[in-house]
Design a protein around this motif. Sequence first.
Motif, PDB file in Angstrom:
ATOM      1  N   HIS A  45      -8.440   8.228   0.436  1.00 51.10           N
ATOM      2  CA  HIS A  45      -7.893   7.901  -0.286  1.00 51.10           C
ATOM      3  C   HIS A  45      -7.020   8.973  -1.576  1.00 51.10           C
ATOM      4  CE1 HIS A  45      -5.785   4.246  -2.684  1.00 51.10           C
ATOM      5  NE2 HIS A  45      -5.412   5.818  -3.649  1.00 51.10           N
ATOM      6  N   GLU A  61       0.534   4.764  -2.971  1.00 50.69           N
ATOM      7  CA  GLU A  61      -0.617   3.880  -1.915  1.00 50.69           C
ATOM      8  C   GLU A  61       0.990   3.774  -0.304  1.00 50.69           C
ATOM      9  OE1 GLU A  61      -1.264   3.807  -4.624  1.00 50.69           O
ATOM     10  OE2 GLU A  61      -3.534   4.001  -4.851  1.00 50.69           O
ATOM     11  N   ASN A  62       2.535   3.237  -1.667  1.00 50.05           N
ATOM     12  CA  ASN A  62       3.302   2.636  -0.642  1.00 50.05           C
ATOM     13  C   ASN A  62       3.499   4.036  -0.288  1.00 50.05           C
ATOM     14  OD1 ASN A  62       3.125  -0.006  -1.449  1.00 50.05           O
ATOM     15  ND2 ASN A  62       4.446   0.770  -2.939  1.00 50.05           N
ATOM     16  N   ASP A 115     -13.236   6.646  -2.836  1.00 50.55           N
ATOM     17  CA  ASP A 115     -12.546   7.086  -1.480  1.00 50.55           C
ATOM     18  C   ASP A 115     -12.551   8.022  -1.270  1.00 50.55           C
ATOM     19  OD1 ASP A 115     -12.049   6.423   1.116  1.00 50.55           O
ATOM     20  OD2 ASP A 115     -10.903   4.462   1.239  1.00 50.55           O
ATOM     21  N   VAL A 122      -2.118   2.638  -7.520  1.00 49.80           N
ATOM     22  CA  VAL A 122      -2.640   1.827  -8.133  1.00 49.80           C
ATOM     23  C   VAL A 122      -4.187   1.354  -7.616  1.00 49.80           C
ATOM     24  CG1 VAL A 122      -0.523   0.579  -9.026  1.00 49.80           C
ATOM     25  CG2 VAL A 122      -1.388   0.495  -6.546  1.00 49.80           C
ATOM     26  N   GLY A 123      -4.379   2.405  -6.861  1.00 53.82           N
ATOM     27  CA  GLY A 123      -5.747   2.044  -6.053  1.00 53.82           C
ATOM     28  C   GLY A 123      -7.168   3.372  -6.040  1.00 53.82           C
ATOM     29  N   PHE A 139       1.293   6.441   1.900  1.00 56.93           N
ATOM     30  CA  PHE A 139       0.497   7.316   2.052  1.00 56.93           C
ATOM     31  C   PHE A 139       0.576   7.384   3.876  1.00 56.93           C
ATOM     32  CE2 PHE A 139      -3.796   6.672  -0.038  1.00 56.93           C
ATOM     33  CZ  PHE A 139      -3.086   7.312  -1.973  1.00 56.93           C
ATOM     34  N   ALA A 140       1.215   5.988   3.902  1.00 59.55           N
ATOM     35  CA  ALA A 140       1.476   6.846   6.096  1.00 59.55           C
ATOM     36  C   ALA A 140       1.453   7.884   6.061  1.00 59.55           C
ATOM     37  CB  ALA A 140       3.026   5.779   6.333  1.00 59.55           C
ATOM     38  N   ASP A 141       1.196   7.946   7.379  1.00 67.84           N
ATOM     39  CA  ASP A 141       1.497   9.581   8.125  1.00 67.84           C
ATOM     40  C   ASP A 141       3.014   9.724   7.865  1.00 67.84           C
ATOM     41  OD1 ASP A 141      -1.746   9.593   8.573  1.00 67.84           O
ATOM     42  OD2 ASP A 141      -1.402   8.271  10.098  1.00 67.84           O
ATOM     43  N   GLY A 142       4.064   8.883   8.868  1.00 66.70           N
ATOM     44  CA  GLY A 142       4.736   9.144   9.171  1.00 66.70           C
ATOM     45  C   GLY A 142       5.974   8.076   9.032  1.00 66.70           C
ATOM     46  N   GLY A 143       7.291   7.983   9.185  1.00 66.00           N
ATOM     47  CA  GLY A 143       8.211   6.719   9.075  1.00 66.00           C
ATOM     48  C   GLY A 143       9.518   6.769   8.539  1.00 66.00           C
ATOM     49  N   HIS A 147     -13.169  -3.588  -2.483  1.00 69.57           N
ATOM     50  CA  HIS A 147     -11.900  -4.001  -3.389  1.00 69.57           C
ATOM     51  C   HIS A 147     -10.853  -4.553  -3.668  1.00 69.57           C
ATOM     52  CE1 HIS A 147     -12.121   0.403  -2.696  1.00 69.57           C
ATOM     53  NE2 HIS A 147     -12.821   0.458  -2.489  1.00 69.57           N
ATOM     54  N   THR A 148     -11.029  -5.168  -4.804  1.00 65.93           N
ATOM     55  CA  THR A 148     -10.329  -5.989  -5.150  1.00 65.93           C
ATOM     56  C   THR A 148      -8.591  -5.832  -5.670  1.00 65.93           C
ATOM     57  OG1 THR A 148     -10.659  -5.587  -7.469  1.00 65.93           O
ATOM     58  CG2 THR A 148     -11.982  -6.698  -7.311  1.00 65.93           C
ATOM     59  N   ASN A 149      -8.294  -4.581  -5.257  1.00 64.08           N
ATOM     60  CA  ASN A 149      -6.612  -4.334  -4.963  1.00 64.08           C
ATOM     61  C   ASN A 149      -6.079  -4.685  -6.529  1.00 64.08           C
ATOM     62  OD1 ASN A 149      -8.008  -5.066  -1.576  1.00 64.08           O
ATOM     63  ND2 ASN A 149      -6.524  -2.254  -2.356  1.00 64.08           N
ATOM     64  N   ASP A 150      -7.102  -5.080  -7.788  1.00 64.89           N
ATOM     65  CA  ASP A 150      -6.665  -5.101  -9.234  1.00 64.89           C
ATOM     66  C   ASP A 150      -7.241  -4.073  -9.976  1.00 64.89           C
ATOM     67  OD1 ASP A 150      -5.749  -6.901 -10.703  1.00 64.89           O
ATOM     68  OD2 ASP A 150      -6.283  -8.689 -11.017  1.00 64.89           O
TER      69      ASP A 150
END
Lengths: 275, 254
Positions: free
Chosen positions: A79, A38-39, A76, A65-66, A41-45, A108-111
């Motif tokens: 996702h 998930e870290n 999702d 983790v998600g 997942f950005a389109d670019g950068g 979502h708890t993101n846990d």
Amino acid sequence: MSPPAPVPARAGIGLRAPHHRDVLERRPDVGWFEAHSENYFADGGSAVATLLRVREHWPVALHGVGLALGSADPIDREHLRRLERLIARVEPWAVSEHVCWGFAGGRHTNDLLPMPRTQESLRHLAARVREWQDALGRQVLLENVSSYLEFREAEFTEAGYLAALVAESGCALLLDVNNVYVNARNHGFDPETYLDELPAHAIREIHLAGHEVTQIAGCEMRIDTHDRLICDEVWQLYAGARRRFGAVPTLIEWDAALPALDVLVEEARRADAIA
Amino acid sequence: MPLRELQQRFIASLYDESTEIEGEICADGGIGAADRIAIYRNNLRAGFGKALALEFPVIAALCGADFFAILAREFQRAHPSASGDLHHIGGPFPPYLRQRFGTGEYAYFADVAELEWAREEAARAADAVALDVRTIGTTGVDAIPALKFRLAPSVRLVASRWPVLTIWEAHQGPGEVREVDLGAGPEQVLVRRSPAGLVLERITVADLAFLATLESGGTLGAAFDTALVADPAFGVAAMLRRCVVRGLFAAAQR
């Protein structure tokens, strides 16, 4: 379904943003890196660009983790799409997620919440895992999570639930030895018996991390913090896991209170020294 | 209990809406079900608050740790995470702050948050090949006003009645936060990516009008016209040069 591409049976470390520059400039002597999907997942950068540069020098595993596959509500789709795109770009040696659930009713708890260990939840989770593996065209690894509660209704032991998941879905396992130890202390079982109960052929990766010991209502509770060195008891249990499962690629996980890169490299060296 | 119902009740319990789940949880070893659930509730709050503070470090600093924790909790109740990717939680935060603080003493928080979210979006936006300046050169003079430029996906524009960039800058780097005169007047900010990282740049009202018109799909002619309203001395050639040098344009079409 093709198995994951080979990776050296050496210890790797988690790739975390504060270490990005250090990793690329110093090229630490570790076997591989694991990134939290998930870290990236950005389109670019710059984050994705860095991960692709790391991938040029080391095998990389993508650890999600998600996804929260055990949630009863629909997964999702966006996702899943982002994850599939990342997998196509990174070509990881392993793709992993957790034996957990995480959301209901749109919240979502993101846990990583523990599964009730019932036949119903097993059927649900195994179907989700099968569906995901079919979509990816590869086997995925599912990881045991640490927990601070258990549901009363339990038709399996924790290790028995993992074994049944492997049998029903055809997935592999990512064994988090620290989580086994944390749960053994929190819920009162023998961690060595737990390891005996696991299907040895399915274990493709091991996680190691540090945890915190705290007091709740006057009783000890172990919290999985990933913010310190691995404790001696977990190193001992790891030695037991290596005796049973062989030289499985092992990862040093450190997420909070991140130390200098050298500290992680040293922990990886210590894992490599255990045969 | 069916899986779906158990999960719904568990989430409701984390949000203090119901305690019905407690009977489903083992309470052995001296720690009761409520205390065990509380560990997950604390994780939910702390995890959300920490992620929000990472996305809005200046707002977190302006609030102080205690007030930010309260604000994050209120915001989480109104806008719980709707994705397995925690990065998305910040999107509704600027409008939430605008509604929460209205026109009062902290009205500027929403604008500072908008700038911080613009940075987050810029950092994560798709990569794009910058426009080759020669494509403008091949356009006939008569056709130039009808040109349209697509801004690079990472470009963001923020306009505020307050000196938002000055406030943001006061919180950068080590040492004491510098005093900022909130009455110093409006600021317009261009957020963009450069090879060295994110860049935040003060721009004029006319620059903003020009870029905002292009952003919303207007032609070069229309952008020039809106810029002239703000500043009769606006120089379109110099502005175009600045845009191309900074890689603000991704593609051009007639």
